[in-house]
Design an enzyme around this catalytic site. Structure first.
Site, PDB file in Angstrom:
ATOM      1  N   ASP A   1      29.937  48.389  -2.942  1.00  0.00           N
ATOM      2  CA  ASP A   1      28.662  48.715  -2.310  1.00  0.00           C
ATOM      3  C   ASP A   1      28.008  47.493  -1.668  1.00  0.00           C
ATOM      4  O   ASP A   1      27.405  47.587  -0.595  1.00  0.00           O
ATOM      5  CB  ASP A   1      27.710  49.339  -3.331  1.00  0.00           C
ATOM      6  CG  ASP A   1      28.111  50.757  -3.709  1.00  0.00           C
ATOM      7  OD1 ASP A   1      28.855  51.387  -2.931  1.00  0.00           O
ATOM      8  OD2 ASP A   1      27.703  51.232  -4.778  1.00  0.00           O
TER       9      ASP A   1
ATOM     10  N   LYS B   1      35.556  57.754 -15.188  1.00  0.00           N
ATOM     11  CA  LYS B   1      34.692  57.951 -16.364  1.00  0.00           C
ATOM     12  C   LYS B   1      33.360  57.262 -16.105  1.00  0.00           C
ATOM     13  O   LYS B   1      33.236  56.043 -16.213  1.00  0.00           O
ATOM     14  CB  LYS B   1      35.326  57.401 -17.638  1.00  0.00           C
ATOM     15  CG  LYS B   1      34.478  57.703 -18.875  1.00  0.00           C
ATOM     16  CD  LYS B   1      35.074  57.128 -20.149  1.00  0.00           C
ATOM     17  CE  LYS B   1      34.214  57.494 -21.356  1.00  0.00           C
ATOM     18  NZ  LYS B   1      32.844  56.955 -21.279  1.00  0.00           N
TER      19      LYS B   1
ATOM     20  N   SER C   1      35.392  53.177 -16.579  1.00  0.00           N
ATOM     21  CA  SER C   1      34.094  52.862 -17.173  1.00  0.00           C
ATOM     22  C   SER C   1      33.516  51.556 -16.627  1.00  0.00           C
ATOM     23  O   SER C   1      33.134  51.480 -15.463  1.00  0.00           O
ATOM     24  CB  SER C   1      34.247  52.831 -18.696  1.00  0.00           C
ATOM     25  OG  SER C   1      33.006  52.832 -19.331  1.00  0.00           O
TER      26      SER C   1
END
Length: 705
Positions: free
Chosen positions: A491, A505, A480
């Site tokens: 990224d 998740k 999460s």
């Protein structure tokens, strides 16, 4: 390091005895299943609850499903699967007879008519009673007919197998299951004289418990077989379960700090609350199956086949008391590897989950040293009430980490590790704010709700707190909010992701109150996306530098859950990565350096060898029912694990264990010493963390070139 890996060795039974049956006296009158049959019916209030749940799912759930014949067929299959996943109670004739319900459940649900669901359950209750009575009667009068020298087997997983044709075929299955239980208990229990007696007590208790089912239990089971088709995190919480959920969210529950779910007839550990009693004990792991619960020094009660809420109630208790759990470890391929573990109940406190820091000194080839800072974050937390009240010193993950980073910078660190292992997530806003400490500005995460509406969470504060080389250490239980942070760092190419594939998740849940105190509906309302447009759902975040996993990736994580929402992508948002030109060749070189170290590492060799061996055990789809063969398999497992551990000890300059018994005794003493100690500092011997620090050191050195 050794201490961390020693805990993953399965506890295999120490004794083996051939036992003669204790039921040699005159057989008692056989149990009649009809005496335990019950017939349940839906209550009037279920109609409104059902209609309300359907309306809320249609109005608020992220995924839109149409209640039609196709969905009705899926509900039917999921309901049957939830009742008899192992195909051990219903016959093929039962399934054929129930086909009349396959395409009417959609209309029945829309009308709030649960009678078809109750008809199916009542038949199931009768079939379970018949099986329990069969086992009890067999134990009372026929156990001496079992041939433990016969070469026959039991299929481990019957989920995809055909339904048995008749009662006679089911009788043979249960006879084999009984043989397996007897052999398992003889291999794993110390009091072997009471094996048959304890099994008889188990099935007698199961018969008695079968009459305790209530209409509300059937209501919850059926409604959740419907909601689960939306996704595994959408769930109906009746009043009692709703209260339990709220207690869990407030962390005021005095228990062991574990999230549990049903897995066929077993109670399975899904995750552990960071800094909770179970996590601190280092005795219970995600994927472990709980098969018995006992209070202090009382007899352990067999809980296989129990309702989840009843198991939870048994595990709960006053702070400071001990609960004893009989578990089958997640890494055990044989149920004979069960063991009993003690856990002292306690309350999880916010301060126990606070971020902490330390420094690791990594030697360099030229004789110098790199000082690598480590910030461990157990959870993404925030004291929202204190923040809203205007308290200047309210606690939050980002505020605590900022303070720790300032302290580490004064210590002149050369690199940084953010340790998110076993961090199951928490506040979304904290994941976004924490990312902002390591980037100057820009988006941190995207959230897409119903009807494709996308919202971006920007860095809430311009500027960078730490701009040096860094890595994020993750494992399968990093979930999460942890995945949001790790995905953003990846990224932006702000740092390296090290460890294993994360949980996966990538969804957001909300809790809705149902009318007239009929409980709550927890449902998924949105999905997370990284700034690159890739979802964290299902696939998680993959590492740049991969480590051997301490968890089975196929049996844990979002991808192991039925009906999990799929991975997908959306349009990426504009963001500016760091190290654009140099990053790829640097990562390639870092992986080469890591592979060279891990190949020469006794600790990595241990973990790789352990994982490979356990995987070969898992590949066996049948269980031997020849007692001599099982004993030989047990001894072979003991020999392998003893050899693996001794190879590690010799490489570390320690004396090898004399035998398997000495190894398990040392492990038990170590755990008891740890539990008795008031010092809650983490072990310094953490090979994975140390290797991650080496990776960051390589990163720092290569960036300087």
């Amino acid at each position: 390091m050794k201490k961390r890996f020693l805990a993953v060795i399965p506890c295999i039974a120490l004794s083996f005895l051939f036992v003669t049956p204790v039921f040699s006296e005159q057989s008692k009158a056989p149990i009649s299943p009809e005496d335990y049959y019950i017939t349940l019916a839906p209550l009037p209030e279920f109609k409104q609850t059902c209609v309300s749940i359907i309306a809320n799912l249609k109005r608020h759930h992220y995924q839109e499903l149409t209640l039609n014949d196709e969905l009705s067929s899926r509900i039917f299959d999921n309901y049957i699967d939830s009742l008899d996943k192992g195909r051990a109670y219903f016959t093929a004739a039962d399934i054929a007879a129930m086909q009349r319900y396959r395409y009417i459940l959609d209309n029945a649900l829309a009308q709030g008519n649960l009678q078809p669901a109750f008809d199916i359950f009542n038949l199931y209750q009768h079939r379970t009673v018949e099986r329990f009575a069969f086992m009890a009667n067999f134990l009372s009068s026929k156990v001496d007919t079992l041939d433990f020298t016969r070469d026959e087997t039991l299929l481990r997983d019957r989920e995809e197998s055909p339904w048995f044709s008749d009662k006679k075929a089911l009788d043979d299955l249960w006879r084999r299951r009984l043989k397996n239980e007897l052999i398992t208990r003889r291999l794993s229990e110390t009091d072997t004289d009471k094996v048959e007696e304890n099994l008889l007590k188990k099935y007698t208790n199961s018969l008695n418990r079968s009459r305790q089912m209530k209409s509300r239990d059937v209501h919850r089971i059926f409604i959740n077989t419907f909601t689960e088709l939306y996704d595994p995190h959408t769930q109906y919480l009746p009043p009692r379960a709703s209260e339990d959920f709220n207690i869990h969210m407030s962390l005021s529950l005095e228990g062991i700090g574990a999230l549990l779910q049903m897995d066929n007839e077993y109670t399975k550990v899904v995750s552990l609350v960071k800094a909770g009693p179970a996590e601190k004990s280092n005795l219970l792991k995600p994927g472990d199956r709980i098969i018995g619960v006992g209070q202090e020094n009382e007899e352990i009660v067999d809980v296989v086949g129990w309702r989840l809420d009843d198991v939870v109630q048994l595990i709960r208790g006053p702070k400071g008391t001990v609960v004893r759990l009989r578990i089958i470890p997640a890494d055990s391929a044989d149920s004979a590897m069960s063991k009993v573990i003690p856990i002292t109940r306690n309350t999880v406190k916010l301060e126990d989950q606070a971020a902490s820091s330390k420094i690791l000194d990594i030697p360099l080839a030229d004789g110098g040293t790199h000082r690598i800072g480590v910030v461990t974050i157990p959870a993404f937390y925030a004291d929202f009430n204190a923040h809203q009240a205007g308290a200047p010193d309210y606690k939050s993950t980002t505020r605590d980490v900022r303070r720790l980073l300032e302290k580490l910078k004064k210590e002149n660190i050369d690199g940084l590790v953010i340790d998110l292992r076993d961090n199951g997530g928490g506040a979304l806003t904290e994941a976004a704010a924490l990312t902002g400490l390591f980037i100057d500005k820009g988006p941190t995460v995207l959230v897409r709700g119903r009807r494709n509406r996308v919202e971006s969470y920007p860095d809430p504060e311009p500027g960078i707190i730490y701009d040096g080389p860094m890595a994020v250490l993750v494992n399968r239980m990093s979930a999460s909010a942890s995945e949001i942070f790790a995905g953003a760092i990846k990224d932006y190419r702000r740092g390296l992701i090290v460890g294993t594939q994360t949980f996966g998740k990538g969804t957001v849940q909300s809790l809705l109150n149902l009318n007239r105190d009929n409980g709550q509906l927890k449902l998924t309302i949105a999905k997370f996306y990284r700034v690159s447009g890739a979802s964290t759902q299902h696939r998680g975040v993959h590492p740049d530098v991969a480590f051997p996993s301490e968890y089975n990736l196929e049996e844990t994580g979002e991808s192991s859950l039925p009906e999990a929402l799929p991975w997908d992508t959306i349009r990426p948002i504009r963001y500016k990565p760091y190290h654009q030109a140099s990053f790829t060749p640097i990562v390639t070189r870092i992986k080469e350096l890591h592979d060279k170290r891990s190949d020469a590492s006794a600790e990595f060799t241990f973990l790789k060898g352990y994982n490979a061996y356990v995987e070969t055990l898992r590949q066996k789809d049948r269980i031997a029912l020849n007692e001599k063969v099982r004993k030989e398999e047990k001894e072979a497992n003991e020999t392998f694990f003893l050899g693996l551990e001794n190879d590690l000890r010799v490489a570390q300059g320690e004396k090898p264990y004399k035998d398997y018994e000495a190894m398990t005794a040392a492990r038990k003493a170590e755990n008891e010493e740890k539990n008795d100690s008031e010092d809650e500092e983490e072990d310094d011997d953490d090979t994975l963390l140390e290797e991650c620090a080496y990776v960051v050191s390589d990163f720092a050195r290569l960036l300087e070139k």
